[in-house]
Design an enzyme around this catalytic site. Sequence first.
Site, PDB file in Angstrom:
ATOM      1  N   ASP A   1       4.769  56.446 -37.698  1.00  0.00           N
ATOM      2  CA  ASP A   1       4.593  57.727 -36.915  1.00  0.00           C
ATOM      3  C   ASP A   1       5.708  58.349 -36.524  1.00  0.00           C
ATOM      4  OD1 ASP A   1       3.472  59.428 -35.080  1.00  0.00           O
ATOM      5  OD2 ASP A   1       3.710  58.070 -33.398  1.00  0.00           O
TER       6      ASP A   1
ATOM      7  N   SER B   1       2.501  54.439 -28.103  1.00  0.00           N
ATOM      8  CA  SER B   1       1.964  53.235 -29.046  1.00  0.00           C
ATOM      9  C   SER B   1       2.513  51.763 -28.778  1.00  0.00           C
ATOM     10  CB  SER B   1       2.286  53.597 -30.418  1.00  0.00           C
ATOM     11  OG  SER B   1       3.631  54.021 -30.854  1.00  0.00           O
TER      12      SER B   1
ATOM     13  N   HIS C   1      -4.052  57.022 -30.580  1.00  0.00           N
ATOM     14  CA  HIS C   1      -4.039  55.981 -29.700  1.00  0.00           C
ATOM     15  C   HIS C   1      -5.376  55.254 -29.550  1.00  0.00           C
ATOM     16  CE1 HIS C   1      -0.077  57.555 -27.918  1.00  0.00           C
ATOM     17  NE2 HIS C   1       0.312  56.800 -28.957  1.00  0.00           N
TER      18      HIS C   1
ATOM     19  N   GLY D   1      13.182  52.539 -38.844  1.00  0.00           N
ATOM     20  CA  GLY D   1      11.745  51.761 -39.144  1.00  0.00           C
ATOM     21  C   GLY D   1      11.481  51.755 -40.567  1.00  0.00           C
TER      22      GLY D   1
ATOM     23  N   HIS E   1       8.174  53.583 -35.558  1.00  0.00           N
ATOM     24  CA  HIS E   1       8.859  54.830 -35.036  1.00  0.00           C
ATOM     25  C   HIS E   1       8.133  54.563 -33.706  1.00  0.00           C
ATOM     26  CE1 HIS E   1       9.306  56.064 -39.129  1.00  0.00           C
ATOM     27  NE2 HIS E   1      10.050  56.906 -38.762  1.00  0.00           N
TER      28      HIS E   1
ATOM     29  N   GLU F   1      13.007  51.763 -33.294  1.00  0.00           N
ATOM     30  CA  GLU F   1      13.414  53.282 -32.776  1.00  0.00           C
ATOM     31  C   GLU F   1      14.788  53.382 -32.722  1.00  0.00           C
ATOM     32  OE1 GLU F   1      11.698  55.894 -31.363  1.00  0.00           O
ATOM     33  OE2 GLU F   1      13.607  56.509 -31.257  1.00  0.00           O
TER      34      GLU F   1
HETATM   35  N1  SAM Z   1       4.725  55.931 -32.180  1.00  0.00           N
HETATM   36  C1  SAM Z   1       5.168  56.672 -30.743  1.00  0.00           C
HETATM   37  C2  SAM Z   1       3.684  56.754 -30.071  1.00  0.00           C
HETATM   38  O1  SAM Z   1       2.745  56.998 -30.424  1.00  0.00           O
HETATM   39  O2  SAM Z   1       4.102  56.548 -28.666  1.00  0.00           O
HETATM   40  C3  SAM Z   1       5.527  58.172 -31.061  1.00  0.00           C
HETATM   41  C4  SAM Z   1       6.707  58.027 -31.664  1.00  0.00           C
HETATM   42  S1  SAM Z   1       7.520  59.648 -32.112  1.00  0.00           S
HETATM   43  C5  SAM Z   1       6.097  60.602 -33.083  1.00  0.00           C
HETATM   44  C6  SAM Z   1       8.518  59.364 -33.322  1.00  0.00           C
HETATM   45  C7  SAM Z   1       9.828  58.669 -32.999  1.00  0.00           C
HETATM   46  O3  SAM Z   1      10.621  58.181 -34.153  1.00  0.00           O
HETATM   47  C8  SAM Z   1      11.048  59.294 -32.290  1.00  0.00           C
HETATM   48  O4  SAM Z   1      11.133  58.386 -30.919  1.00  0.00           O
HETATM   49  C9  SAM Z   1      12.087  59.265 -33.121  1.00  0.00           C
HETATM   50  O5  SAM Z   1      13.375  59.207 -32.263  1.00  0.00           O
HETATM   51  C10 SAM Z   1      11.992  58.034 -33.880  1.00  0.00           C
HETATM   52  N2  SAM Z   1      12.671  58.086 -35.200  1.00  0.00           N
HETATM   53  C11 SAM Z   1      13.125  59.162 -35.751  1.00  0.00           C
HETATM   54  N3  SAM Z   1      13.395  58.615 -37.106  1.00  0.00           N
HETATM   55  C12 SAM Z   1      13.478  57.262 -37.043  1.00  0.00           C
HETATM   56  C13 SAM Z   1      13.499  56.341 -38.000  1.00  0.00           C
HETATM   57  N4  SAM Z   1      13.966  56.498 -39.341  1.00  0.00           N
HETATM   58  N5  SAM Z   1      13.582  55.018 -37.607  1.00  0.00           N
HETATM   59  C14 SAM Z   1      13.048  54.530 -36.480  1.00  0.00           C
HETATM   60  N6  SAM Z   1      12.688  55.738 -35.306  1.00  0.00           N
HETATM   61  C15 SAM Z   1      12.802  57.018 -35.895  1.00  0.00           C
END
Ligand code: SAM
Length: 300
Positions: free
Chosen positions: A175, A100, A19, A155, A42, A118
Amino acid sequence: MLSYRHAFHAGNHADVLKHTVLIQLLRYLGQKETPYMYIDTHSGAGVYALDTGYANKSREYETGIARLWDSKDLPGPVAEYVQLVREMNPSGKMRYYPGSPYCADRVAREQDRIRLFELHPTDIKLLEDNFRKLEAEGQRGASRGKRVMVNRGDGFTGLKGLLPPPSRRGLVLIDPPYEVKDDYRRVKDTLADALIRFPTGTYAVWYPVLQRMESRQLPDKLKRLQGKDWLNVSLSIGGPTPDGFGLTGSGMFVINPPWTLEPMLREIMPFLVKALARDDQARFTLETGVPVTGPGVRKA
Ligand code: SAM
């Protein structure tokens, strides 16, 4: 498989690195009046409560934001990140942590565009609700025309449809949870495709520093993507835990980084190592390079 919930990890050392870098990348884009697009492939839930639920159970934030909360002499970019978290916690008690999407919402301007993906059914609902709340509170949010759009979906595939952004200026944060090894392959393939559609975009990939082969190989694979400058920074707060569980290091791989990023990281990484160190194996790495068709790595 959708077992990953970012709430367990909110505010940990990896979020601090991610971040802090994210805010600076957006600030750089905001220096020009022309709008930019921020795409979060993500997104997670957007906002996390630290004093209840998963975050309170794991208490991972104690390895990250909690170590900085009371510090007085933070280097500028770290101070800016902590200030953003403080603004979510006007009582002064550290109760909420911004994901994020929220960091981006705070930094992006009225003219900029935020596109969030998401996949998890619970987190997408939380993400939508959190942005609705911001809107209701009169803060920036989804209501301002098409400024923020939340997409229920994958995503990796959704990114294709957004590139290039109309203004040809943008930052993509990738991410994923990396709980399945296919995420490593999809990061690389998605970037290869994205760089054809939008070669001048800035791309920031978060990755865990783990022993598993896919994790160790990812930065080298990204360095070989076509013809772009890159920067790779990692932060480890210590050696492996005795039981082998728990993440002790992570990195951000940035393609087409702004020239300001490297000097900024040279300034703040020694501070972060000291502030977040769990033992004497805490360290950072920082390297930048040009495409490996040439002489390769510029600095190590
Ligand atoms: N970027 C966020 C942050 O920094 O606050 C944290 C994201 S977390 C590491 C990863 C997220 O991706 C999870 O909420 C998960 O449910 C989601 N996710 C997993 N596979 C995904 C996909 N193919 N497309 C979108 N989201 C996905």
